[in-house]
Design an enzyme around this catalytic site. Structure first.
Site, mmCIF file in Angstrom:
data_model
loop_
_atom_site.group_PDB
_atom_site.id
_atom_site.type_symbol
_atom_site.label_atom_id
_atom_site.label_comp_id
_atom_site.label_asym_id
_atom_site.label_seq_id
_atom_site.Cartn_x
_atom_site.Cartn_y
_atom_site.Cartn_z
ATOM 1 N N ASN A 61 0.919 -1.620 0.034
ATOM 2 C CA ASN A 61 -0.182 0.100 -0.238
ATOM 3 C C ASN A 61 0.830 1.609 -0.074
ATOM 4 O O ASN A 61 1.932 1.579 -0.683
ATOM 5 C CB ASN A 61 -1.165 0.051 1.597
ATOM 6 N N ASP B 291 -4.353 -6.552 4.482
ATOM 7 C CA ASP B 291 -5.223 -6.902 5.206
ATOM 8 C C ASP B 291 -5.678 -8.594 5.346
ATOM 9 O O ASP B 291 -6.043 -9.588 4.981
ATOM 10 C CB ASP B 291 -7.571 -6.715 5.689
ATOM 11 N N LYS C 62 8.495 -16.853 -10.882
ATOM 12 C CA LYS C 62 8.627 -15.518 -11.321
ATOM 13 C C LYS C 62 7.103 -16.288 -12.787
ATOM 14 O O LYS C 62 6.800 -17.010 -13.352
ATOM 15 C CB LYS C 62 9.137 -15.173 -12.740
ATOM 16 N N PHE D 192 -4.414 3.253 14.578
ATOM 17 C CA PHE D 192 -4.657 4.399 13.903
ATOM 18 C C PHE D 192 -5.575 3.551 12.295
ATOM 19 O O PHE D 192 -6.077 2.576 13.191
ATOM 20 C CB PHE D 192 -3.719 4.799 13.126
ATOM 21 N N LYS E 38 -13.926 0.374 15.618
ATOM 22 C CA LYS E 38 -12.434 0.035 15.193
ATOM 23 C C LYS E 38 -11.952 -0.063 16.541
ATOM 24 O O LYS E 38 -11.096 -1.122 17.076
ATOM 25 C CB LYS E 38 -11.202 -0.031 14.833
ATOM 26 N N LYS F 173 -11.064 -3.527 18.987
ATOM 27 C CA LYS F 173 -9.690 -3.723 19.534
ATOM 28 C C LYS F 173 -9.449 -3.852 20.502
ATOM 29 O O LYS F 173 -8.046 -3.336 20.542
ATOM 30 C CB LYS F 173 -8.487 -2.816 17.719
HETATM 31 O O1 PMT Z 1 2.444 5.375 6.160
HETATM 32 P P1 PMT Z 1 2.462 7.136 6.398
HETATM 33 O O2 PMT Z 1 2.844 6.967 4.685
HETATM 34 O O3 PMT Z 1 2.879 8.683 7.182
HETATM 35 O O4 PMT Z 1 0.516 7.582 6.488
HETATM 36 C C1 PMT Z 1 -0.327 7.348 7.530
HETATM 37 C C2 PMT Z 1 -0.854 5.699 7.401
HETATM 38 C C3 PMT Z 1 -1.909 7.063 6.474
HETATM 39 C C4 PMT Z 1 -0.710 4.517 7.172
HETATM 40 C C5 PMT Z 1 -1.324 6.255 8.954
HETATM 41 O O5 PMT Z 1 -1.701 7.989 9.557
HETATM 42 C C6 PMT Z 1 -2.881 4.971 9.641
HETATM 43 O O6 PMT Z 1 -3.589 5.670 9.348
HETATM 44 N N1 PMT Z 1 -2.247 4.133 9.705
HETATM 45 C C7 PMT Z 1 -3.356 3.171 10.053
HETATM 46 C C8 PMT Z 1 -3.152 2.155 8.750
HETATM 47 C C9 PMT Z 1 -4.406 0.934 8.476
HETATM 48 O O7 PMT Z 1 -3.968 0.286 8.245
HETATM 49 O O8 PMT Z 1 -5.379 1.568 8.774
HETATM 50 P P2 PMT Z 1 -6.678 0.309 8.795
HETATM 51 O O9 PMT Z 1 -8.375 1.221 9.251
HETATM 52 O O10 PMT Z 1 -6.661 -0.867 8.012
HETATM 53 O O11 PMT Z 1 -6.684 -0.339 10.233
HETATM 54 C C10 PMT Z 1 -6.963 0.092 11.590
HETATM 55 C C11 PMT Z 1 -5.730 -0.073 12.771
HETATM 56 O O12 PMT Z 1 -5.504 -1.716 12.847
HETATM 57 C C12 PMT Z 1 -4.162 -0.067 12.323
HETATM 58 O O13 PMT Z 1 -3.799 0.488 13.260
HETATM 59 C C13 PMT Z 1 -3.912 -1.011 11.426
HETATM 60 O O14 PMT Z 1 -2.319 -0.997 12.545
HETATM 61 C C14 PMT Z 1 -4.342 -1.988 13.061
HETATM 62 N N2 PMT Z 1 -3.994 -3.575 11.671
HETATM 63 C C15 PMT Z 1 -4.363 -3.578 10.981
HETATM 64 C C16 PMT Z 1 -5.290 -4.487 9.974
HETATM 65 C C17 PMT Z 1 -4.581 -5.917 10.564
HETATM 66 N N3 PMT Z 1 -4.354 -7.498 9.178
HETATM 67 N N4 PMT Z 1 -3.586 -5.517 11.587
HETATM 68 C C18 PMT Z 1 -3.843 -4.646 12.334
HETATM 69 O O15 PMT Z 1 -2.928 -4.389 12.819
#
Ligand code: PMT
Length: 408
Positions: free
Chosen positions: A208, A277, A287, A323, A337, A341
């Site tokens: 991503n 995810d 390849k 986040f 969330k 979580k």
């Molecule tokens: O890295 P930058 O370019 O500075 O950008 C910053 C950012 C946009 C990445 C950051 O600000 C941000 O939003 N990070 C969270 C990204 C994310 O995965 O969001 P989510 O809404 O999909 O996940 C929610 C939370 O679950 C997050 O804390 C994530 O780390 C966590 N997660 C998600 C999926 C997974 N399989 N395991 C996780 O731990």
């Protein structure tokens, strides 16, 4: 953090003196009030006029020139300084302060100040390795002087080795560190940052747009505020922050393993990483070739573990901050969330907004607490968002402490 902070920038006579102009510029750019003090030898490398133009203040070079203000110049400067940074610091300057000599404006001011003194040495590698210089530095470190180690590389004198002035970015980081409150001293902080990489075949992967900037800013601020910090990072183009234990990982499963282990050690966990995810169900070892006539290729994906969810399940007394990267319904999704979580706080950003989310140096964030209260922050640098997150965590810790005291 550096806005209106009074910093004396001492410049001594070495070839790296020209780099001090960049240091001065960066301090000013970050809002600091910079008073430059040059040794007479430094003025042979760079003119005071350069620093005067950059700092908009007269440069002090002479102990005996009538000083602009009434009173005793070096004492006033020493008292006013919140930090004295010497960049570059020569072997001569280091030797003088270690021996208690004060025979020019800079060494006299250093002797008189109560402010922290941060030395950024630059010299020939053999001079830096000289036992006398080593002993002098050891003595100064014992006495509470701060040091930004020189970098290794090609030196102006033609030698290779340790002796180049540290990178400007690293010097400024140490200034920020020295001037930050240490309200997280004794705390252990784990931060995750960056994207994950999910292999398809040996040449391709799913990922991503995360640059890691948000998470790295969080780790930097944790360290500045005194916390023992570990940063678990997916692949990024960023340099690991200094003073932080750095654990590079690639896939979501790698991050899962590292994060679950480090989470046991941590008191505070902040998950800024953008974890995939899903991953390809069956990555192949050779390849995938383009086949003639084949217009479509289907990639089967399987779910990755949700790291934050798993940490949330075994959270205990830890503070857990997540986040949320959203494209709509920020508050609603963030609240969901946070609950799912088991978080204490969640920082949501709308990644479709210019200046927010992926890749930018700034973010436009919204913080939601356990009561579901949402607070919007204006656009600010990611490092300032990180400061605000730690302010919120500090309030939470105080609240918890009061609750414990009440019960006890
Ligand atoms: O890295 P930058 O370019 O500075 O950008 C910053 C950012 C946009 C990445 C950051 O600000 C941000 O939003 N990070 C969270 C990204 C994310 O995965 O969001 P989510 O809404 O999909 O996940 C929610 C939370 O679950 C997050 O804390 C994530 O780390 C966590 N997660 C998600 C999926 C997974 N399989 N395991 C996780 O731990």
């Amino acid at each position: 953090m550096l806005t209106k902070r009074e910093i004396v920038l001492g410049v001594t006579g070495g070839i790296a003196a020209y780099k001090a102009a960049e240091v001065c510029r960066e301090l000013i750019r970050r809002g600091a009030e910079v008073q430059v003090v040059m040794t007479p030898n430094a003025t042979r490398f760079v003119t005071p006029l350069t620093f005067q133009a950059l700092s908009s203040r007269p440069v002090v070079t002479d102990m005996f020139a009538p000083w602009q203000e009434p009173g005793i110049g070096h004492i006033q400067l020493a008292d006013r300084a919140e930090l004295v940074l010497v960049a570059p610091a020569t072997a001569n300057l280091i030797g003088k302060i270690a021996s208690g000599l004060a025979d020019d404006m800079l060494t006299t001011l250093i002797m008189a100040t109560k402010a922290p003194v941060l030395l950024a040495p630059a010299m020939n590698v053999n001079m830096y390795e000289n036992m006398i210089v080593r002993e002098n530095l050891k003595k100064l470190l014992r006495r509470g002087y701060l040091l930004v180690e020189p970098a290794v590389g090609e030196l102006a004198c033609g030698w290779e080795g340790k002796g180049r002035l540290a990178e400007i970015e690293d010097i400024i980081e140490e200034v920020e560190h020295a001037l930050s409150p240490k309200d997280f001293l004794g705390k252990r902080v784990m931060v995750t940052a960056g994207p994950t990489r999910e292999p398809i075949d040996p040449v391709r992967y799913l990922t991503n747009y995360s640059s890691g900037k948000m998470g790295y800013a969080v780790a930097r601020v944790a360290r500045r505020r005194g916390a023992d910090t570990v940063l678990i990072s997916g692949p990024t183009a960023l340099r690991p922050p200094t003073g932080v234990r750095f654990m590079p990982v690639a896939s979501a499963r790698d991050m899962f393993k590292a994060a679950l282990k480090e989470a046991e050690w941590a008191d505070i966990i902040i998950k800024a990483s953008a974890v995939a995810d899903y991953r390809p169900l069956k990555p192949v070892t050779s390849k995938i070739k383009k086949s003639k006539g084949q217009e479509k290729l289907t990639l089967e994906l399987t779910e990755n573990p949700d790291i934050l969810f798993e940490i949330g399940r075994r959270k205990g007394e830890r503070i857990l901050v997540g986040f949320a990267a959203e494209t709509s319904d920020l508050v609603k999704n963030a609240r969901t969330k946070l609950k799912e979580k088991n978080l204490d706080l969640i920082v949501a950003n709308d990644v479709t907004q210019p200046g927010a989310g992926f890749g930018y140096d700034t973010n436009i964030a919204l913080i939601v607490d356990q009561e579901g209260k949402a607070h919007r922050w204006p656009q600010m640098r990611k490092v300032d968002v990180a400061e605000k997150i730690f302010d919120r965590i500090q309030s939470l810790l105080e609240k918890k402490k009061k609750q414990v005291a009440k019960k006890g």
